[in-house]
Write a protein that holds these residues in place. Structure first.
Motif, short mmCIF file in Angstrom:
data_model
loop_
_atom_site.label_atom_id
_atom_site.label_comp_id
_atom_site.label_asym_id
_atom_site.label_seq_id
_atom_site.Cartn_x
_atom_site.Cartn_y
_atom_site.Cartn_z
N ILE A 34 -25.08 -1.23 5.13
CA ILE A 34 -24.06 -0.24 5.46
C ILE A 34 -24.10 0.96 4.51
O ILE A 34 -23.65 2.05 4.87
N LEU A 35 -24.63 0.78 3.32
CA LEU A 35 -24.69 1.88 2.36
C LEU A 35 -25.70 2.94 2.73
O LEU A 35 -25.66 4.06 2.20
N THR A 36 -26.62 2.61 3.64
CA THR A 36 -27.69 3.56 3.94
C THR A 36 -27.95 3.79 5.42
O THR A 36 -28.48 4.85 5.77
N ARG A 37 -27.61 2.86 6.28
CA ARG A 37 -28.01 3.03 7.69
C ARG A 37 -27.37 4.29 8.26
O ARG A 37 -26.17 4.55 8.08
N ALA A 71 -23.92 4.53 10.88
CA ALA A 71 -22.59 4.03 10.54
C ALA A 71 -21.55 5.15 10.67
O ALA A 71 -21.79 6.29 10.26
N PHE A 72 -20.39 4.79 11.21
CA PHE A 72 -19.26 5.72 11.35
C PHE A 72 -17.99 4.98 10.96
O PHE A 72 -18.04 3.82 10.56
N TYR A 73 -16.84 5.64 11.08
CA TYR A 73 -15.57 4.96 10.81
C TYR A 73 -14.53 5.49 11.78
O TYR A 73 -14.24 6.69 11.81
N LEU A 74 -13.94 4.58 12.56
CA LEU A 74 -12.92 4.94 13.54
C LEU A 74 -11.79 3.92 13.45
O LEU A 74 -12.01 2.72 13.63
N GLU A 75 -10.58 4.39 13.16
CA GLU A 75 -9.44 3.50 12.97
C GLU A 75 -8.20 4.14 13.59
O GLU A 75 -7.98 5.34 13.48
N ALA A 76 -7.38 3.31 14.25
CA ALA A 76 -6.11 3.75 14.81
C ALA A 76 -4.97 3.08 14.05
O ALA A 76 -4.92 1.86 13.97
N THR A 77 -4.08 3.89 13.50
CA THR A 77 -2.97 3.40 12.69
C THR A 77 -1.65 3.76 13.37
O THR A 77 -1.42 4.93 13.69
N PRO A 102 -20.98 9.12 1.01
CA PRO A 102 -21.12 7.93 0.16
C PRO A 102 -19.80 7.20 -0.11
O PRO A 102 -19.78 5.97 -0.19
N SER A 103 -18.71 7.94 -0.26
CA SER A 103 -17.43 7.28 -0.54
C SER A 103 -16.97 6.42 0.62
O SER A 103 -16.49 5.29 0.43
N ALA A 104 -17.12 6.93 1.84
CA ALA A 104 -16.74 6.15 3.02
C ALA A 104 -17.62 4.92 3.15
O ALA A 104 -17.15 3.82 3.47
N ARG A 105 -18.90 5.07 2.89
CA ARG A 105 -19.80 3.91 2.93
C ARG A 105 -19.42 2.88 1.88
O ARG A 105 -19.43 1.67 2.14
N ALA A 106 -19.08 3.35 0.69
CA ALA A 106 -18.69 2.42 -0.37
C ALA A 106 -17.43 1.65 0.01
O ALA A 106 -17.31 0.45 -0.29
N TYR A 107 -16.49 2.32 0.68
CA TYR A 107 -15.27 1.64 1.10
C TYR A 107 -15.58 0.55 2.12
O TYR A 107 -15.10 -0.59 2.00
N GLU A 145 -8.17 2.97 -3.60
CA GLU A 145 -8.16 4.43 -3.69
C GLU A 145 -9.16 5.05 -2.72
O GLU A 145 -8.86 6.06 -2.07
N ARG A 146 -10.34 4.46 -2.61
CA ARG A 146 -11.31 4.97 -1.63
C ARG A 146 -10.75 4.88 -0.22
O ARG A 146 -10.89 5.81 0.59
#
Length: 295
Positions: free
Chosen positions: A276-279, A282-288, A235-240, A29-30
């Motif tokens: 990863i929960l705190t640094r 951190a970012f998130y980049l994805e190509a779908t 926080p949700s993105a980090r948790a994922y 779900e996250r």
């Protein structure tokens, strides 16, 4: 990202007896919420490819129903059916749909690919995200799905794209340079072994437009959508990402060099500078990538 694109978003486990469905459902779900904007963009693109508003939509391999609910919002006159082999995830899908006021036109069906497809009926739009590659004969399941399309209907398959990235390149706080690329290699090796172990596995180049043509469909185009979340992450993105890294460690960390295993452990369990929960960087980049075929 370490967790390979082949498992994002949906439930694809072959042995389910030992699955922690609470943890798996939370993670899926996250992940679904994280990539929701790309699914919304995909739905808008698919709307333009369809000759008319769809009356019935199937989400094959729906997991906890995040994408299915997004499709229901994007096509407000359609009945949406979430199809998955795991009843605990379908329970989450029903709860999500009810919370979003979709209950009167949202259904779930427990079915495995490909044998369970006969009972789900036909649809104007069939959507499947990273589920087909978990069937030994991908051409066979695409052909079965194509036969469930109504005339003019569209099959949309989410497969491929690019591995996600979540840390700066060659960052001193993430071990030896090239860490994420080496995880990609480990993930590819894991995926090849997974495919080879499937019942009736057929080794086929994953040329999805060609596979859709082989299923008797006319290719209707492929497009790639980005999920681009810059630092600092919520926080949700980090948790994922943390959950996916932990799954990565369980799946194929033994095949990594000792220093890469340590880097992975630091990302999962580390302090403010390394975890990863705190640094802060951190970012998130994805190509779908989404491939489509029309009946």
């Amino acid at each position: 990202m370490t967790t390979h694109q082949h498992q994002h978003g949906h439930h694809h486990h072959h042995g389910t007896d030992d699955v922690d469905w609470q943890a798996m459902g939370d993670m899926l779900e996250r992940g679904g919420d994280l990539t929701a904007p790309s699914v919304e963009q995909t739905a808008a693109w698919l709307r333009g490819l369809l000759p008319a508003a769809p009356a019935r939509i199937l989400d094959i391999g729906s997991g906890p129903g995040v994408a299915a609910c997004l499709l229901a919002h994007a096509f407000p006159d359609a009945e949406v059916v979430a199809v998955d082999g795991a009843e605990p995830l379908l329970e989450r899908a029903r709860a999500r749909a009810a919370a979003q006021g979709l209950g009167d036109r949202f259904r779930t069906v427990q079915a495995e690919l490909p044998d369970g497809l006969d009972a789900i009926g036909t649809a104007d739009l069939i959507y499947s995200s990273r589920a087909i590659h978990h069937v030994g004969d991908q051409q066979l399941v695409l052909t079965r799905l194509a036969s469930a399309l109504r005339p003019g209907g569209l099959l949309a398959v989410v497969e491929g794209g690019l591995p996600a990235r979540f840390l700066p390149r060659d960052d001193a706080g993430a071990g030896r340079p090239g860490f994420q690329a080496r995880l990609d290699v480990a993930a590819e090796e894991w995926f090849a072994a997974m495919r080879a172990s499937l019942p009736g596995s057929v080794r086929t180049p994953e040329d999805w437009p060609a596979l859709l043509t082989g299923a008797g469909l006319a290719p209707a185009g492929s497009r790639t959508f980005l999920t681009d979340l810059p630092a600092p992450l919520n926080p949700s993105a980090r948790a994922y990402i943390h959950d996916r890294l932990a799954l990565t460690r369980d799946q194929f960390a033994p095949g990594l060099a000792p220093d890469d295993r340590q880097t992975l452990d630091d990302l999962i369990d580390g302090d403010t500078a390394t975890g990863i929960l705190t640094r802060p960087d951190a970012f998130y980049l994805e190509a779908t990538t989404v491939h489509t075929g029309r009946r």
